[in-house]
Design a protein around this motif. Sequence first.
Motif, short mmCIF file in Angstrom:
data_model
loop_
_atom_site.label_atom_id
_atom_site.label_comp_id
_atom_site.label_asym_id
_atom_site.label_seq_id
_atom_site.Cartn_x
_atom_site.Cartn_y
_atom_site.Cartn_z
N ILE A 1 10.22 5.67 -13.20
CA ILE A 1 11.71 5.30 -13.35
C ILE A 1 12.19 4.59 -12.20
O ILE A 1 11.48 4.59 -11.03
CB ILE A 1 12.30 6.73 -13.71
N ALA A 2 13.35 3.66 -12.39
CA ALA A 2 13.74 2.82 -11.47
C ALA A 2 14.36 4.01 -10.28
O ALA A 2 14.90 4.65 -10.79
CB ALA A 2 14.89 2.10 -12.13
N ALA A 3 14.13 3.56 -9.11
CA ALA A 3 14.80 4.26 -8.07
C ALA A 3 15.32 3.19 -6.90
O ALA A 3 14.89 2.21 -7.04
CB ALA A 3 13.39 4.87 -7.38
N PRO A 4 16.03 3.92 -6.08
CA PRO A 4 16.91 2.96 -5.28
C PRO A 4 15.72 2.39 -4.29
O PRO A 4 14.33 2.79 -4.15
CB PRO A 4 17.67 3.91 -4.42
N ASP A 5 15.79 1.26 -3.50
CA ASP A 5 15.05 0.42 -2.63
C ASP A 5 14.43 1.72 -1.89
O ASP A 5 15.25 2.48 -1.00
CB ASP A 5 15.69 -0.38 -1.95
N GLY A 6 13.17 1.68 -1.58
CA GLY A 6 12.59 2.44 -0.45
C GLY A 6 12.08 3.98 -1.00
O GLY A 6 11.86 4.83 -0.47
N TYR A 7 12.44 4.06 -2.53
CA TYR A 7 12.00 5.28 -3.04
C TYR A 7 10.95 5.07 -4.24
O TYR A 7 11.11 3.98 -4.75
CB TYR A 7 13.28 5.99 -3.66
N SER A 8 10.36 6.13 -4.72
CA SER A 8 9.45 6.28 -5.90
C SER A 8 9.96 7.38 -6.55
O SER A 8 10.10 8.60 -6.11
CB SER A 8 8.08 6.16 -5.66
N ALA A 9 9.90 7.23 -8.01
CA ALA A 9 10.24 8.24 -8.79
C ALA A 9 9.52 8.33 -10.15
O ALA A 9 9.01 7.47 -10.60
CB ALA A 9 11.81 8.29 -9.11
N CYS A 10 9.69 9.63 -10.58
CA CYS A 10 8.77 9.58 -11.98
C CYS A 10 9.34 10.97 -12.84
O CYS A 10 9.72 11.82 -12.01
CB CYS A 10 7.36 9.92 -11.85
N GLN B 1 0.75 -1.28 0.10
CA GLN B 1 -0.11 0.09 -0.12
C GLN B 1 0.79 1.34 -0.08
O GLN B 1 0.62 2.03 -0.97
CB GLN B 1 -0.95 0.02 1.34
N VAL B 2 1.90 1.17 0.77
CA VAL B 2 2.66 2.45 0.99
C VAL B 2 3.28 2.62 -0.30
O VAL B 2 3.46 4.06 -0.84
CB VAL B 2 3.76 2.32 2.03
N ALA B 3 3.93 1.71 -0.92
CA ALA B 3 4.71 2.04 -2.19
C ALA B 3 3.70 2.47 -3.36
O ALA B 3 4.00 3.38 -4.18
CB ALA B 3 5.25 0.54 -2.67
N TYR C 1 3.02 6.08 -2.83
CA TYR C 1 4.12 6.97 -3.28
C TYR C 1 4.11 6.88 -4.73
O TYR C 1 4.52 8.05 -5.41
CB TYR C 1 5.34 6.60 -2.82
N ASP C 2 3.90 5.91 -5.35
CA ASP C 2 3.80 5.87 -7.02
C ASP C 2 2.88 6.77 -7.55
O ASP C 2 3.13 7.87 -8.46
CB ASP C 2 3.34 4.47 -7.53
N ALA C 3 1.77 6.90 -6.74
CA ALA C 3 0.66 7.88 -7.39
C ALA C 3 1.14 9.46 -7.11
O ALA C 3 1.15 10.21 -7.85
CB ALA C 3 -0.39 7.69 -6.66
N TRP C 4 1.80 9.52 -5.71
CA TRP C 4 2.19 10.95 -5.61
C TRP C 4 3.14 11.39 -6.35
O TRP C 4 3.32 12.58 -6.86
CB TRP C 4 2.78 10.84 -4.14
N VAL C 5 4.25 10.67 -6.71
CA VAL C 5 5.36 11.18 -7.59
C VAL C 5 4.92 11.28 -8.99
O VAL C 5 5.13 12.17 -9.91
CB VAL C 5 6.60 10.20 -7.54
N ALA C 6 4.02 10.53 -9.37
CA ALA C 6 3.59 10.66 -10.87
C ALA C 6 2.90 11.77 -11.08
O ALA C 6 2.99 12.82 -12.09
CB ALA C 6 2.71 9.42 -11.43
#
Length: 231
Positions: free
Chosen positions: A213-222, A156-158, A161-166
Amino acid sequence: MYSIEPVPLPHDGPADISLWRVDFAFDASLADTAFTALSDDERVRAKSFRRQDDALRFASVRAALREQLARRLGIAADAVRFTSDANRRPHLADFNALDFNVSHAGAHGLVAMSPERRVGVDVEHHSDKFDWHSIASLTLDASEAAWIEQLDAARQVAAFYDAWVAKEALVKATGVGITRGLQHLTVLPRDSTQVTLRNPIPEDMREMAARWIAAPDGYSACVAWSATTFA
């Protein structure tokens, strides 16, 4: 001495978009030569942060941005001048056809740049102590919140964050943002790296696209961009 070496990142967007990751060293000092190119105003801003980590995040991303812009423009990094538009979005003071955007969180920052179109980028550090429900009404469409609720707790958390960064990347790429709030953008469910805007698409988002985009473990990025070019 601390040196900033941005890492080029692959992405599925247009070839004119360049993307880099900046990894922070929190034992660095603002007196290091890596920050020589910063302007007086940037140094004042860096020193205004209460936490040293925040100062280093800002200074490291700005120094990396200056270096990449300087290479594109063929000038010295300390000669790069910035200004802001009416919406407080930074842009180059002396050159028009080169857009950029930055973001930072945790131990990493992102720098995006294009000579052809507007770009936006966002990175966020997942926090296990963060209750995404507390800001769901400000960031998620009701259908997105319902979809996240169906996932197991670990996912759920990931997904949040995926929605947030996008959404943040898309809003930053428009240059004016969405006036109705992030909850009026719908990007979940996610089924690939491509960000698909669902439901009625706001007028200021119809010419936008984005990719996770690929991000380090524990991160989301777009990264996001405008479909139309400057030309």
